[in-house]
Design a protein around this motif. Structure first.
Motif, PDB file in Angstrom:
ATOM      1  N   THR A  17      10.747  10.644  46.270  1.00 26.32           N
ATOM      2  CA  THR A  17      11.863   9.698  46.238  1.00 26.32           C
ATOM      3  C   THR A  17      12.777   9.923  47.439  1.00 26.32           C
ATOM      4  O   THR A  17      13.216   8.961  48.085  1.00 26.32           O
ATOM      5  N   GLU A  18      13.049  11.169  47.763  1.00 24.32           N
ATOM      6  CA  GLU A  18      13.898  11.476  48.914  1.00 24.32           C
ATOM      7  C   GLU A  18      13.270  10.976  50.208  1.00 24.32           C
ATOM      8  O   GLU A  18      13.964  10.426  51.071  1.00 24.32           O
ATOM      9  N   VAL A  19      11.960  11.143  50.344  1.00 22.49           N
ATOM     10  CA  VAL A  19      11.276  10.663  51.549  1.00 22.49           C
ATOM     11  C   VAL A  19      11.331   9.136  51.594  1.00 22.49           C
ATOM     12  O   VAL A  19      11.634   8.543  52.636  1.00 22.49           O
ATOM     13  N   TYR A  30      13.195   3.796  53.674  1.00 21.69           N
ATOM     14  CA  TYR A  30      13.456   2.432  53.217  1.00 21.69           C
ATOM     15  C   TYR A  30      14.716   2.409  52.357  1.00 21.69           C
ATOM     16  O   TYR A  30      14.908   3.284  51.516  1.00 21.69           O
ATOM     17  N   GLN A  31      15.553   1.401  52.543  1.00 20.21           N
ATOM     18  CA  GLN A  31      16.773   1.273  51.750  1.00 20.21           C
ATOM     19  C   GLN A  31      16.394   0.739  50.369  1.00 20.21           C
ATOM     20  O   GLN A  31      16.122  -0.439  50.194  1.00 20.21           O
ATOM     21  N   THR A  32      16.348   1.634  49.401  1.00 19.98           N
ATOM     22  CA  THR A  32      15.885   1.286  48.052  1.00 19.98           C
ATOM     23  C   THR A  32      16.984   0.687  47.181  1.00 19.98           C
ATOM     24  O   THR A  32      16.700   0.208  46.084  1.00 19.98           O
ATOM     25  N   LYS A  33      18.222   0.709  47.653  1.00 16.03           N
ATOM     26  CA  LYS A  33      19.344   0.261  46.824  1.00 16.03           C
ATOM     27  C   LYS A  33      19.739  -1.190  47.074  1.00 16.03           C
ATOM     28  O   LYS A  33      20.699  -1.672  46.486  1.00 16.03           O
ATOM     29  N   ASN A  34      19.011  -1.915  47.938  1.00 18.06           N
ATOM     30  CA  ASN A  34      19.304  -3.325  48.179  1.00 18.06           C
ATOM     31  C   ASN A  34      19.041  -4.132  46.910  1.00 18.06           C
ATOM     32  O   ASN A  34      17.943  -4.115  46.378  1.00 18.06           O
ATOM     33  N   ARG A  35      20.046  -4.805  46.410  1.00 24.43           N
ATOM     34  CA  ARG A  35      19.894  -5.664  45.237  1.00 24.43           C
ATOM     35  C   ARG A  35      20.423  -7.066  45.538  1.00 24.43           C
ATOM     36  O   ARG A  35      19.784  -8.051  45.281  1.00 24.43           O
ATOM     37  N   ALA A  36      21.627  -7.144  46.061  1.00 17.45           N
ATOM     38  CA  ALA A  36      22.254  -8.429  46.364  1.00 17.45           C
ATOM     39  C   ALA A  36      22.065  -8.758  47.849  1.00 17.45           C
ATOM     40  O   ALA A  36      21.777  -7.876  48.659  1.00 17.45           O
ATOM     41  N   SER A  37      22.255 -10.020  48.193  1.00 22.71           N
ATOM     42  CA  SER A  37      22.022 -10.449  49.577  1.00 22.71           C
ATOM     43  C   SER A  37      22.971  -9.784  50.574  1.00 22.71           C
ATOM     44  O   SER A  37      22.634  -9.637  51.743  1.00 22.71           O
ATOM     45  N   GLU A  38      24.136  -9.343  50.115  1.00 21.17           N
ATOM     46  CA  GLU A  38      25.081  -8.696  51.027  1.00 21.17           C
ATOM     47  C   GLU A  38      24.863  -7.183  51.145  1.00 21.17           C
ATOM     48  O   GLU A  38      25.457  -6.522  51.993  1.00 21.17           O
ATOM     49  N   PRO A  56      23.591   1.795  54.342  1.00 18.10           N
ATOM     50  CA  PRO A  56      23.074   2.305  55.622  1.00 18.10           C
ATOM     51  C   PRO A  56      21.636   1.845  55.880  1.00 18.10           C
ATOM     52  O   PRO A  56      20.843   1.691  54.954  1.00 18.10           O
ATOM     53  N   HIS A  57      21.348   1.609  57.151  1.00 15.77           N
ATOM     54  CA  HIS A  57      20.001   1.226  57.558  1.00 15.77           C
ATOM     55  C   HIS A  57      19.105   2.454  57.578  1.00 15.77           C
ATOM     56  O   HIS A  57      19.523   3.539  57.962  1.00 15.77           O
ATOM     57  N   LYS A  58      17.874   2.272  57.157  1.00 19.22           N
ATOM     58  CA  LYS A  58      16.897   3.361  57.122  1.00 19.22           C
ATOM     59  C   LYS A  58      15.888   3.171  58.241  1.00 19.22           C
ATOM     60  O   LYS A  58      15.968   2.222  59.018  1.00 19.22           O
ATOM     61  N   LEU A  59      14.920   4.068  58.322  1.00 19.96           N
ATOM     62  CA  LEU A  59      13.993   4.082  59.453  1.00 19.96           C
ATOM     63  C   LEU A  59      13.293   2.746  59.654  1.00 19.96           C
ATOM     64  O   LEU A  59      13.199   2.262  60.777  1.00 19.96           O
ATOM     65  N   ASN A  60      12.807   2.106  58.588  1.00 23.26           N
ATOM     66  CA  ASN A  60      12.081   0.856  58.796  1.00 23.26           C
ATOM     67  C   ASN A  60      12.988  -0.230  59.371  1.00 23.26           C
ATOM     68  O   ASN A  60      12.552  -1.020  60.197  1.00 23.26           O
TER      69      ASN A  60
END
Length: 106
Positions: free
Chosen positions: A45-47, A52-60, A66-70
């Motif tokens: 999960t940490e990797v 990848y930003q796993t917490k994106n839910r809403a369009s904003e 924070p932006h992740k590697l991808n």
């Protein structure tokens, strides 16, 4: 650059598949096996969260989180592809070399 982005996205898919398998092991009767599966699942999960930003839910959310590697690789790839000049290979290579160190937990 494109290949690094593909590798990153493929890694996220593989991690998610592994985590599903580990969920089955975490439900086993053997406490030792279950604990090991849970510990490995947490590390995966940490990797994943570094890639990848796993917490994106809403369009904003992409604007607030924070932006992740991808995301960073996709941005650099977009800049390189839209540039009138070819990218300086040394700069791109330098960026790619530093990102794995940034994924190392501090």
């Amino acid at each position: 650059m494109r290949d690094k982005l593909s590798d990153t996205n493929d890694a996220v898919i593989r991690i998610r598949e592994l985590r599903k398998q580990l969920d089955d092991y975490a439900k086993r009767d053997s406490k030792k096996v279950a604990d090991a599966a849970k510990a490995l699942n947490q590390k995966l999960t940490e990797v994943e969260e570094a890639l990848y930003q796993t917490k994106n839910r809403a369009s904003e959310d992409p604007l607030k989180l924070p932006h992740k590697l991808n995301n960073k690789l996709a941005h650099v790839l977009g800049v390189v592809q839209s540039s009138d000049k070819s990218a300086d290979a040394a700069i791109v290579h330098g960026l790619l070399k530093t990102w794995p160190r940034r994924l190392t937990p501090s």
